[in-house]
Design a protein around this motif. Sequence first.
Motif, short mmCIF file in Angstrom:
data_model
loop_
_atom_site.label_atom_id
_atom_site.label_comp_id
_atom_site.label_asym_id
_atom_site.label_seq_id
_atom_site.Cartn_x
_atom_site.Cartn_y
_atom_site.Cartn_z
N LYS A 118 28.53 58.44 32.77
CA LYS A 118 27.71 59.93 33.11
C LYS A 118 28.44 60.55 32.37
O LYS A 118 27.55 61.60 31.95
N THR A 119 29.63 60.82 32.39
CA THR A 119 30.24 62.62 32.32
C THR A 119 31.12 61.96 30.70
O THR A 119 32.31 62.48 30.43
N GLN A 120 30.29 61.59 30.49
CA GLN A 120 31.56 61.06 29.02
C GLN A 120 31.44 62.36 27.76
O GLN A 120 30.69 62.66 27.40
N ARG A 121 32.66 61.91 27.46
CA ARG A 121 33.51 63.16 26.39
C ARG A 121 33.15 62.58 24.89
O ARG A 121 33.01 63.89 24.09
N ASP A 122 34.03 61.77 24.66
CA ASP A 122 33.80 61.29 23.17
C ASP A 122 33.61 59.67 23.18
O ASP A 122 33.77 59.16 24.15
N ASP A 123 33.88 59.07 21.69
CA ASP A 123 33.61 57.54 22.41
C ASP A 123 34.49 56.61 22.25
O ASP A 123 34.79 55.37 22.67
N GLU A 124 35.70 57.62 22.98
CA GLU A 124 37.32 57.32 23.42
C GLU A 124 37.00 56.76 24.72
O GLU A 124 38.05 56.55 25.52
N ASP A 125 36.07 57.29 25.57
CA ASP A 125 35.42 57.75 26.66
C ASP A 125 35.60 56.01 27.75
O ASP A 125 35.32 56.12 29.05
N GLN A 126 34.89 54.85 26.93
CA GLN A 126 34.89 53.55 26.66
C GLN A 126 35.83 52.97 26.01
O GLN A 126 35.89 53.30 24.82
N GLU A 127 36.03 52.00 26.74
CA GLU A 127 37.62 50.66 26.26
C GLU A 127 36.90 49.83 27.24
O GLU A 127 36.75 49.66 28.29
N PRO A 128 37.86 49.04 26.89
CA PRO A 128 38.53 47.57 27.55
C PRO A 128 39.56 48.56 29.24
O PRO A 128 39.86 49.28 29.10
N CYS A 129 38.76 47.62 30.31
CA CYS A 129 39.08 48.33 31.78
C CYS A 129 39.52 47.09 32.06
O CYS A 129 38.44 46.09 32.48
N TYR A 130 40.68 46.89 32.99
CA TYR A 130 40.43 46.37 34.56
C TYR A 130 39.38 46.63 35.48
O TYR A 130 39.57 47.74 36.22
N PHE A 131 39.41 45.55 36.34
CA PHE A 131 39.08 46.07 37.06
C PHE A 131 39.75 45.66 38.23
O PHE A 131 39.98 44.36 38.61
N ILE A 132 40.85 46.40 39.51
CA ILE A 132 41.84 45.73 40.09
C ILE A 132 41.25 45.67 41.79
O ILE A 132 40.38 46.52 41.90
N ASP A 133 41.30 44.39 42.04
CA ASP A 133 40.62 44.28 43.36
C ASP A 133 41.15 45.23 44.41
O ASP A 133 42.32 45.31 44.85
N ILE A 134 40.46 46.27 44.98
CA ILE A 134 40.85 47.13 45.93
C ILE A 134 41.68 46.53 47.61
O ILE A 134 42.34 46.97 48.10
N GLY A 135 41.36 44.92 46.90
CA GLY A 135 42.02 44.55 48.66
C GLY A 135 43.93 44.45 47.74
O GLY A 135 44.91 44.26 49.02
N LEU A 136 44.49 44.36 46.96
CA LEU A 136 45.80 45.13 46.64
C LEU A 136 46.54 46.05 46.57
O LEU A 136 47.86 45.51 46.46
N PHE A 137 45.78 46.68 47.19
CA PHE A 137 46.05 48.15 48.05
C PHE A 137 46.28 48.28 49.02
O PHE A 137 46.66 47.80 49.64
N THR A 138 47.97 48.94 48.84
CA THR A 138 48.44 49.69 49.88
C THR A 138 48.32 50.57 50.23
O THR A 138 48.86 51.40 49.83
N LYS A 139 47.93 51.06 51.74
CA LYS A 139 47.97 52.77 52.19
C LYS A 139 48.94 52.83 52.43
O LYS A 139 50.13 52.37 52.87
N LEU A 140 49.41 54.61 51.77
CA LEU A 140 50.56 54.65 51.52
C LEU A 140 50.94 55.73 53.01
O LEU A 140 50.00 55.72 54.25
#
Length: 140
Positions: A118-140
């Motif tokens: 939605k707010t792309q700044r240049d061609d490098e704003d899209q790239e290979p991305c990992y999608f990390i399961d939110i369940g792997l995160f721990t609340k600080l």
Amino acid sequence: MSRPRYETKEHLKREYAVRDILQKKWLCKLEKLPYKDILDYAICKNGDIHGWVEIKCRRQEFTTSSHLMISMHKINHGRFVSNMTGLPFFLVVKFNREIYYYKDNREQHELRWAGRIKTQRDDEDQEPCYFIDIGLFTKL
């Protein structure tokens, strides 16, 4: 020609606020790494390095999505540095109201072509991305 840096003073202000909280909770000093090192901080205690941290500040609630999208390059570099040093790599994310962290244990994450749309700044704003399961995160 190199890519411009999009990090603003406001981005750094939010990052430093998270850093300050982490230092108190983890009883350590987070030393800012040079831009060339890709990751944000080294976790230090008494001058010794104990791990690596990447901090992200997102303008969403933790429960908004089932996954956190992040650059494959960023995670792969964190894993590389962790492998080379034998020290853990953490991804710390401040959502609107809460801070969560993920200690990388080399899980397999979904990999997709994605990024800023939605707010792309240049061609490098899209790239290979990992999608990390939110369940792997721990609340600080």
